[in-house]
Design a protein around this motif. Structure first.
Motif, PDB file in Angstrom:
ATOM      1  N   LYS A 121       0.757  -1.268  -0.136  1.00 44.88           N
ATOM      2  CA  LYS A 121       0.042   0.085  -0.029  1.00 44.88           C
ATOM      3  C   LYS A 121       0.962   1.372   0.071  1.00 44.88           C
ATOM      4  CE  LYS A 121      -3.926  -2.449   0.715  1.00 44.88           C
ATOM      5  NZ  LYS A 121      -4.851  -2.540  -0.482  1.00 44.88           N
ATOM      6  N   LEU A 122       0.394   2.448  -0.796  1.00 41.36           N
ATOM      7  CA  LEU A 122       1.187   3.565  -0.829  1.00 41.36           C
ATOM      8  C   LEU A 122       0.314   4.513  -0.438  1.00 41.36           C
ATOM      9  CD1 LEU A 122       3.859   4.646  -1.554  1.00 41.36           C
ATOM     10  CD2 LEU A 122       3.073   4.766  -3.897  1.00 41.36           C
ATOM     11  N   ASP A 123       0.320   5.317   0.704  1.00 42.30           N
ATOM     12  CA  ASP A 123      -0.391   6.566   1.050  1.00 42.30           C
ATOM     13  C   ASP A 123       0.044   7.822   0.396  1.00 42.30           C
ATOM     14  OD1 ASP A 123      -1.939   5.068   2.857  1.00 42.30           O
ATOM     15  OD2 ASP A 123      -0.955   5.549   4.637  1.00 42.30           O
ATOM     16  N   ILE A 124      -0.563   8.386  -0.403  1.00 41.58           N
ATOM     17  CA  ILE A 124      -0.184   9.573  -1.055  1.00 41.58           C
ATOM     18  C   ILE A 124      -0.957  10.693  -0.593  1.00 41.58           C
ATOM     19  CG2 ILE A 124      -0.559  10.495  -3.390  1.00 41.58           C
ATOM     20  CD1 ILE A 124       1.173   8.040  -3.633  1.00 41.58           C
ATOM     21  N   ARG A 125      -0.347  11.794   0.000  1.00 40.06           N
ATOM     22  CA  ARG A 125      -0.824  13.015   0.559  1.00 40.06           C
ATOM     23  C   ARG A 125      -0.643  13.981  -0.291  1.00 40.06           C
ATOM     24  NH1 ARG A 125      -4.064  14.049   4.378  1.00 40.06           N
ATOM     25  NH2 ARG A 125      -4.235  16.304   5.285  1.00 40.06           N
ATOM     26  N   GLY A 126      -1.517  14.651  -0.656  1.00 35.92           N
ATOM     27  CA  GLY A 126      -1.369  16.026  -1.476  1.00 35.92           C
ATOM     28  C   GLY A 126      -2.035  17.088  -0.945  1.00 35.92           C
ATOM     29  N   PHE A 127      -1.290  18.177  -0.770  1.00 35.20           N
ATOM     30  CA  PHE A 127      -1.587  19.383  -0.141  1.00 35.20           C
ATOM     31  C   PHE A 127      -1.170  20.609  -0.783  1.00 35.20           C
ATOM     32  CE2 PHE A 127       2.353  17.497   1.289  1.00 35.20           C
ATOM     33  CZ  PHE A 127       3.141  18.574   1.565  1.00 35.20           C
ATOM     34  N   VAL A 128      -1.514  21.718  -0.159  1.00 32.34           N
ATOM     35  CA  VAL A 128      -1.084  23.059  -0.420  1.00 32.34           C
ATOM     36  C   VAL A 128      -0.624  23.671   0.737  1.00 32.34           C
ATOM     37  CG1 VAL A 128      -1.941  25.269  -1.260  1.00 32.34           C
ATOM     38  CG2 VAL A 128      -2.801  23.126  -2.077  1.00 32.34           C
ATOM     39  N   GLY A 129       0.656  23.986   0.704  1.00 34.02           N
ATOM     40  CA  GLY A 129       1.088  24.661   2.058  1.00 34.02           C
ATOM     41  C   GLY A 129       1.656  23.585   3.047  1.00 34.02           C
ATOM     42  N   LEU A 130       0.638  23.472   4.196  1.00 39.98           N
ATOM     43  CA  LEU A 130       0.905  22.689   5.294  1.00 39.98           C
ATOM     44  C   LEU A 130       0.383  21.162   4.742  1.00 39.98           C
ATOM     45  CD1 LEU A 130       0.122  24.689   8.018  1.00 39.98           C
ATOM     46  CD2 LEU A 130       2.310  24.269   7.231  1.00 39.98           C
TER      47      LEU A 130
END
Length: 143
Positions: A121-130
């Motif tokens: 499994k690969l957790d992908i976290r996309g975000f803006v800034g923080l």
């Protein structure tokens, strides 16, 4: 001298194991909706991902889907399938990869991103800034 040789062999083995763990991210991954598959590769010390398969690669006219929402006008005529959506990740410890970006062809937006490898499994976290201001989805390794 014997101790120095043993130490050198030990360091070589440790660095080899360390490199193998970091390269565990390499391979093919499917997003949770099953709409797309991404192949993660390594160039130098950085990791990249290419959208190599789409469940529906063609638009309503039977033509390959184009990157119409890309803010870069010169890229709007490229096909989505085959485009690079993950760029510039660096391997850290404990299965973490950060310092990269993820491109969302549905919206045409690019986000800061970090990835965490957890077996297949690969957790992908996309975000803006923080990172707190983001969204995580879990990709599954394609066998």
């Amino acid at each position: 001298m014997k101790n120095l040789t043993l130490f050198a062999v030990f360091m070589l083995l440790v660095s080899s194991v360390f490199a193998q763990n970091h390269n565990g991210i390499l391979g093919k991954w499917q997003n949770p909706s099953g709409e797309g598959r991404i192949e993660i590769t390594k160039k130098g010390e950085k990791y990249y991902g290419t959208l190599y398969w789409l469940k529906q690669p063609n638009d309503e006219n039977g033509q390959p889907k184009k990157d119409k929402k890309n803010p870069d006008e010169t890229k709007r005529s490229r096909t989505i399938q085959g485009s690079q959506i993950l760029e510039g990740f660096t391997a850290k410890e404990n299965g973490l990869y950060d310092g990269g970006t993820i491109y969302d062809p549905k919206s045409g937006k690019t986000y800061s991103c970090k990835m965490t490898l957890k077996g297949d499994k690969l957790d992908i976290r996309g975000f803006v800034g923080l990172s707190l201001l983001g969204r995580t989805e879990t990709w599954t390794r394609v066998k």
